[in-house]
Design an enzyme around this catalytic site. Structure first.
Site, short mmCIF file in Angstrom:
data_model
loop_
_atom_site.label_atom_id
_atom_site.label_comp_id
_atom_site.label_asym_id
_atom_site.label_seq_id
_atom_site.Cartn_x
_atom_site.Cartn_y
_atom_site.Cartn_z
CG ASP A 176 -0.12 0.04 2.52
OD1 ASP A 176 -0.15 1.10 3.18
OD2 ASP A 176 0.54 -0.96 2.88
CG HIS A 478 -1.48 -7.59 -1.46
ND1 HIS A 478 -2.82 -7.75 -1.79
CD2 HIS A 478 -1.42 -6.48 -0.67
CE1 HIS A 478 -3.53 -6.80 -1.21
NE2 HIS A 478 -2.70 -6.01 -0.52
CG ASP A 527 2.74 -16.06 -7.29
OD1 ASP A 527 2.60 -14.87 -6.89
OD2 ASP A 527 3.36 -16.37 -8.32
CD GLU A 536 0.84 -6.00 2.04
OE1 GLU A 536 0.68 -4.78 1.83
OE2 GLU A 536 0.25 -6.61 2.95
#
Length: 612
Positions: A176, A478, A527, A536
């Protein structure tokens, strides 16, 4: 008749004969990036029978090896044999054969084996830079527009203040776009320590990033995040907890994330983390920029004073209306120990000395292991505390060495397969290197390399966990830029979190994962972009991997930390491979259409007569 009693093996022999036609093929698990020419080498074998042949590119057998006794590895539920091929020292690409069958043909031996992955894992921080466009000259096909360039950021009510501050730069924390002081703490320290331990090596190592002034690439990259951290210190010395939007963004590129940003919280743990990092930065940057070093040291002192005055300003969870990462912490004593240790090293002021050390490897919420490094490696300054810290390091390191003799030949046990398990493996490797620095005993070095082996393919998933490197590596991490940039390959050099059985990302919503758990922690991984629990990426996971790879390369190039217990010119010798202490009893083997009993390397037919 053989002394071990052949009669007891007859029923099993009959069963094996009936099973022989449907037996499972053997599988070899290797470090897919490669092994170093003159050092100890080992791969793992499952379902293998008999000896192992290693063949060169012409198909000629150059080495025959006998696998160790099989041992059960609980995290994957497999019986595993370890194959030592240290005697193979010629660079090249080889094949592994068992019973004449080629198991794989990607076994590599080379010099400077981990240099490229070290540079890639360090360059990833450039790809994570906020407030900066990534130019094609540096980023190649992963070029992108600048994101989060607005300097003025609103102070959230949880900070106890109002108004705005100016805050740019820094690294995006994970998949993020948040920036968190606590996680920046352990990350930035780890990278600073890599430079501080091996400055001569990293003064010349480059990986194509825009570097500021006369700074080496590693220090130029770290400074981008230090500059952001400095903006997060309030005038009273306390440090704000995080800079994020109120919620996680969607799968968009940084420049497309237009949600308002807030400075959220102020925490004792984050403030002590900041103080420790700035104390290290003051030492490291002084030869390059004395003014910047002074700024860092004064910021560290001011933060430490605020932490002492506010020992219980804990960030225990998000305030109402905020759902980004918490990095909650209700006990900042370990962060205080870290900060005091580093400030004492930097200033010599005994008022900063804090008692204590630990046997436990550090993570973002447990910084006392890092303080243990500082004390153990500064014997003159810490005296008896240094001796205690050294013993704590060696006690745990010896346990790691023992663990690595069986199973997949790695340090991890079932408890290590928590969120970000791959960072556990990397941090265990860093711990072992410190044991090596303190003693010069090559068993610690060799076991640290085994942590790299695990992360780069010698694991039950048969995959390298570093994007872009190895025969099989993650394709769908991710990671929002890798998801939304239109480039088929993910950004390279990212260490994914790794297997763990929590299943926090499993559910029925469109953005959640189907159940990928296997019942075994070491294989509970997928994955898939949905898997923020196993796939992530995060800055604090990449940092120990980069340290491990970079330190191994520096040591092998002849460099040593100035505090090391061995001479400054290092010649790494292949370590003795420590065999399992389990004695190998009679084993039934099936090869070349024949069933036989093997004991102590000798073979007998089912009548007890020696055949080899």
């Amino acid at each position: 008749m053989l002394k071990f009693g052949l009669k007891q093996y007859i029923p099993l022999a009959v069963a094996m004969l009936s099973f022989a036609t449907v037996s499972h093929a053997a599988t070899a698990y290797i470090n897919q990036v490669g092994y170093r020419t003159g050092e100890a080498k080992e791969f793992a074998l499952v379902d293998g029978n008999g000896s192992v042949e290693i063949a060169d590119a012409n198909g000629q057998t150059v080495l025959t090896a006998t696998p160790s006794a099989a041992s059960y590895w609980g995290p994957s539920g497999q019986n595993v044999q370890l194959v030592d091929f240290s005697d193979l020292k010629v660079p090249g690409t080889y094949s592994i054969k068992v019973g004449g069958q080629v198991l794989r043909s990607d076994l590599k031996i080379s010099d400077k084996t981990f240099e490229e992955v070290a540079k890639a894992s360090l360059k990833w921080y450039y790809y994570q830079r906020a407030s900066m466009a990534l130019d094609e000259a540096y980023a190649g096909k992963w070029k992108r527009a600048a994101g989060h360039t607005n300097a003025s950021v609103q102070l959230h009510s949880s900070t106890g203040a109002s108004g705005t501050i100016n805050s740019t730069k820094g690294w995006y924390d994970a998949g993020d776009y948040g920036r968190y002081t606590v996680n920046s703490g352990i990350t930035t320290y780890t990278l600073l320590s890599l430079y501080e331990h091996f400055p001569d090596y990293f003064n010349t190592l480059k990986w194509n990033i825009p570097a500021e002034g006369n700074l080496p690439d590693l220090l130029a990259e770290i400074k981008w995040n230090l500059d952001w951290m400095l903006t997060m210190q309030a005038s009273d010395g306390g440090v704000y907890h995080k800079l994020t939007s109120l919620d996680f963004p969607g799968d968009v590129m940084p420049a497309k994330d237009k949600a308002a940003l807030y400075v959220i919280g102020k925490s004792t743990a984050g403030t002590f983390d900041f103080a420790g990092v700035m104390a290290v930065a003051a030492r490291v940057y002084k030869p390059f920029d004395a003014s910047y070093a002074s700024q860092c040291l004064e910021a560290a002192k001011k933060a430490y004073a605020w932490g002492l005055a506010n020992p219980d300003r804990n960030f225990l969870g998000n305030p109402e209306g905020v759902s980004t990462g918490t990095y909650a912490n209700d006990d900042p004593t370990d962060e205080k120990l870290f900060a005091g240790t580093e400030l004492y090293i930097s200033t010599g002021d005994a008022s900063y000395k804090v008692a204590g050390s630990t046997e436990y490897v550090s993570w973002w919420g447990g910084m006392d292991g890092i303080a243990t490094y500082g004390k153990a490696t500064h014997a003159t300054e810490f005296g008896g505390d240094a001796a205690e810290a050294k013993q704590n390091i060696l006690k745990t390191a010896d346990m790691f060495v023992e663990r690595a003799q069986t199973g997949f030949g790695v340090i991890m046990n079932e408890d290590d397969f928590a969120w970000g398990s791959n960072s556990s493996a990397a941090n265990q490797g860093v711990w072992l290197l410190h044991a090596y620095y303190l003693t010069g005993d090559s068993k610690y070095y060799a076991t640290a390399v085994k942590a790299m082996d695990y992360l780069l393919g010698k694991n039950p998933l048969d995959m390298s966990f570093l994007t872009g490197y190895g025969t099989k590596s993650p394709k769908m991490p991710h990671h929002r830029p890798s998801t939304s940039d239109g480039v088929a390959e993910p950004v390279p050099g990212m260490l994914v979190g790794g297997p763990q059985p929590g299943g926090e990302d499993i559910g029925t919503e469109s953005w959640e994962c189907s159940d990928y758990r296997t019942g075994k922690p070491a294989t509970s991984y997928t994955d898939n972009r949905c898997s923020y629990a196993t796939n992530e990426v995060a800055i604090n996971w990449n940092a120990p991997f980069a340290y491990l790879a970079g330190a191994i390369e520096a040591l092998s190039a002849g460099y040593a930390p100035k505090f090391a217990a061995f001479p400054s010119t290092v010649a790494i010798k292949p370590a003795v491979v420590h065999r399992t202490s389990v004695k190998q009893g009679p084993q039934l083997r099936f090869a070349d259409q024949m069933l036989y009993v093997e004991k102590n390397g000798k073979r007998f037919n089912l009548k007890g007569h020696r055949i080899k």
